[in-house]
Motif scaffolding. Sequence first.
Motif, PDB file in Angstrom:
ATOM      1  N   UNK A 276      38.170  48.697  39.698  1.00 47.36           N
ATOM      2  CA  UNK A 276      38.684  48.100  40.851  1.00 47.36           C
ATOM      3  C   UNK A 276      38.236  46.584  41.114  1.00 47.36           C
ATOM      4  N   UNK A 277      38.495  46.289  42.303  1.00 44.84           N
ATOM      5  CA  UNK A 277      38.117  44.661  42.520  1.00 44.84           C
ATOM      6  C   UNK A 277      36.542  44.721  42.340  1.00 44.84           C
ATOM      7  N   UNK A 278      36.056  43.766  41.570  1.00 43.92           N
ATOM      8  CA  UNK A 278      34.600  43.732  41.544  1.00 43.92           C
ATOM      9  C   UNK A 278      34.180  42.251  41.502  1.00 43.92           C
ATOM     10  N   UNK A 279      33.022  42.170  42.293  1.00 47.12           N
ATOM     11  CA  UNK A 279      32.572  40.650  42.425  1.00 47.12           C
ATOM     12  C   UNK A 279      31.520  40.637  41.602  1.00 47.12           C
TER      13      UNK A 279
ATOM     14  N   UNK B 222      27.179  42.777  38.820  1.00 48.53           N
ATOM     15  CA  UNK B 222      28.446  43.066  39.556  1.00 48.53           C
ATOM     16  C   UNK B 222      28.227  44.133  40.574  1.00 48.53           C
ATOM     17  N   UNK B 223      29.230  44.073  41.588  1.00 47.18           N
ATOM     18  CA  UNK B 223      29.432  45.011  42.458  1.00 47.18           C
ATOM     19  C   UNK B 223      30.862  45.626  42.485  1.00 47.18           C
ATOM     20  N   UNK B 224      30.619  46.967  41.909  1.00 47.59           N
ATOM     21  CA  UNK B 224      32.181  47.515  41.530  1.00 47.59           C
ATOM     22  C   UNK B 224      32.730  47.997  42.713  1.00 47.59           C
ATOM     23  N   UNK B 225      33.803  47.742  43.166  1.00 51.71           N
ATOM     24  CA  UNK B 225      34.283  48.085  44.287  1.00 51.71           C
ATOM     25  C   UNK B 225      33.824  47.352  45.309  1.00 51.71           C
TER      26      UNK B 225
ATOM     27  N   UNK C  25      43.472  41.450  42.590  1.00 51.54           N
ATOM     28  CA  UNK C  25      44.309  42.242  43.501  1.00 51.54           C
ATOM     29  C   UNK C  25      44.045  43.862  43.521  1.00 51.54           C
ATOM     30  N   UNK C  26      43.077  43.968  42.992  1.00 48.79           N
ATOM     31  CA  UNK C  26      42.509  45.358  43.061  1.00 48.79           C
ATOM     32  C   UNK C  26      43.873  46.332  42.672  1.00 48.79           C
ATOM     33  N   UNK C  27      44.299  45.973  41.571  1.00 44.53           N
ATOM     34  CA  UNK C  27      45.357  46.712  40.854  1.00 44.53           C
ATOM     35  C   UNK C  27      44.909  47.924  40.070  1.00 44.53           C
ATOM     36  N   UNK C  28      44.722  49.014  40.553  1.00 45.01           N
ATOM     37  CA  UNK C  28      43.819  50.193  40.187  1.00 45.01           C
ATOM     38  C   UNK C  28      44.711  51.612  40.558  1.00 45.01           C
TER      39      UNK C  28
ATOM     40  N   UNK D  15      41.588  37.917  36.670  1.00 41.13           N
ATOM     41  CA  UNK D  15      40.108  37.689  37.264  1.00 41.13           C
ATOM     42  C   UNK D  15      39.883  36.435  37.135  1.00 41.13           C
ATOM     43  N   UNK D  16      38.855  35.955  38.032  1.00 39.86           N
ATOM     44  CA  UNK D  16      38.326  34.344  38.404  1.00 39.86           C
ATOM     45  C   UNK D  16      36.919  34.131  38.266  1.00 39.86           C
ATOM     46  N   UNK D  17      36.577  33.148  37.613  1.00 38.33           N
ATOM     47  CA  UNK D  17      35.165  32.868  37.329  1.00 38.33           C
ATOM     48  C   UNK D  17      34.958  31.315  37.150  1.00 38.33           C
TER      49      UNK D  17
END
Length: 761
Positions: free
Chosen positions: A750-753, A249-252, A726-729, A701-703
């Motif tokens: 936060x938004x994470x890929x 994962x890439x946090x933020x 939506x980076x709801x943080x 989240x989407x996968x």
Amino acid sequence: MKQIFVALFSVLLAISAFAEKAAFADVSGHIVNKLTGEHIPYCQVAIKGTTIGTMADATGHYHLKNLPTGKQTITFTNLGYKPVEKEIILTAGKNMEVNFETVEDAVQLDGVVVSANRNEVNRKQAATIVNLITPKLFENTNSVCLAQGLNYQPGLRVETNCQNCGFQQVRINGLDGPYSQILIDSRPIFSALAGVYGIEQIPTNMIERVEVVRGGGSALFGSSAIAGVINIITKEPTSNSATVSNSTSLTGGKKADINTTFNASVVSDDNSAGIMIFGSSRQRSPFDYDGDGFTEIGKLDTKTVGFRGFFKTGDYSKLTIEYHNLGEFRRGGNKLDLPPHEADITEQIEHNIHTGGMKYDIFSKNNKHRFSVYASIQNINRKSYYGAQKDPNAYGKTSDITYVAGAQYTYSMDKLLFMPAELTTGAEYSSDKMNDEQLGYDRTIDQHVHTKSAFAQNEWKNKELSILLGVRLDKHNRIKDPIISPRLNFRYAPSEHVNFRASYSSGFRAPQAFDEDLHITAVGGHVSLIELDPNLKTEESQSYSASVDLYEDFGKTKANLLVEGFYTNLDNVFVLQEMGKDSGGNLILERTNGAGAVVKGINLEGKFVPTQKVQVQFGMTFQKSEYKQAQQWSENTNLIPHKRMFRTPNQYGYLTANYQPTKPMVISLSGTYTGSMLVQHFAGYIAKDAEKETANFYDLNLKLAYNFKLHNATTLQLNAGVQNVFNSYQKDFDKGQYRDASYIYGPALPRTYFAGLKFSI
């Protein structure tokens, strides 16, 4: 003469071997999906009331050898399918063909659970509601640890309580983490020290399922289970298989969080012994959301390795052993490349945790008597630094050893007074010896807590009705008199489409240190410390719940709706009050007794399966948590005392949805909703203590996952997705060395890929 003797002896051996072989029978067959006609591979087929069983092969066929003759019940079970039982009569020396047809259990109503009454029971017929978290949910939500998966159950909410070290806790029905009992394989081995970081330390690849019981109806597992029970069932070997996976994962969108796991299991040909080995490694880079040089998500390096094995000592007895070791390093604050005492703020913790358990089960041939003895132990060694302003004396060390041992006997009766019944009795001894030294703050917690317990319950039950009456007796060394905790559960099913349930139970919390006492938070350039009121009294609870569970099939469409009301009354409730500062400028909070509190609300849960390709599950909680008298928590006289509990939103919920357009492809949508709540904000970065009414958060989240079949049972899965789309943080973190690290709320990421792969054979 010699030749005659040898010949006679050979004949006798042959007759003996034939007689031995003839004394047993064999069963073979296959298992198919009733709707599609496809064979179901790798499912369990067993003889009920014994340890005899086997796993179907990759083609869905099975073979049971050397079975006892006479009347037997053969069972089929597989996660995600409805279980099937068949009564058969086995004849010595004969092979019998028994085939099974079943359908998918899309709404997971018919699985077997153990957390309802300490015995295996069909979930739909359990006297209390038991929710399941399965490996499928962990996978679809990309949950790499237990904490991430717990959000997707009604009444549960995981929150982060520290920007520096990432201390998390799970709330059930609005109550703090210490009100819940966390079990490992049904044993209360999770100590106060383990509870500080424990739910993030357990990797999901060691978990077979998690059973969640909300409310005090689970009191038979321990009277501290006021809010509920989270029972972590570890994976048991069922077949010869191996899996390796990685999720990155890439946090933020910036900082890597790399998680690698492996599982391998081996089972003997006759299914009499097996072992599952598991391991995981996680490296998470620190993340600074607002660019002030201080972390909002700390650095993490965790490694876990363990096993679970079984040996069937006979057709009616079984020995199970489990062990795992966890080593973890975590650090947050600033200047992470320097020694802890050279940074402005550092929370650094190193854990080495050993956990193990053993259980021996024995059954009678008629399955009316079952007896178990068990023992579990956990040893934790922790090195820590909780400090600010380059304090060289903020180092500490903690040792903790917890063990529990007990025995349980269950007797099934065809009739007791007016209907069939099952009596369960047992005794248990638990001990937790902890020494926590923070010499720089002149603080030592040397605590030895031990409890002697006995329990008994009787459950009258049939398909329509269940009445469970139970009581638990606890003698806690910190409480003068023994405490009796009764339990009553009632279930009524007027038809197969509805279940009514109601429950009552009582519980208590002893005056002792809890997990939050063992975590020291940086506040205003110093730290906050929790002390116990020398006159702290036992906290007591009374819990009530009532629910209606509706099930309906509309052809291929299946639906389930649960409505549950809950009410918990707390007397002598534990509260924290600000007591000023010590000579070193550190904030002192004292745990004392308040007048009481009431937590009440409604849980909603729905499951909807319109087609085999689509599954939807959602949950919503509406609640109110208040003290009976207004509380003053701060020395700031401008803050008006009030009854409202902090960090408890009045509404929160979750959603999971899966769409399978083709058999190899799965598209998963999941998310949580957190309503507005009131949080404390201690002075430091701000001039005076304050209270904050937070905004609402929508964490979606989407996968996407695709499975490639390489050869027979060999598959490769590739997956990718986005967490918190939506980076709801939180947007208003404190900054700098004088921040309040406990001023944190909302989603954990936060938004994470992320992207990953899984290879299975």
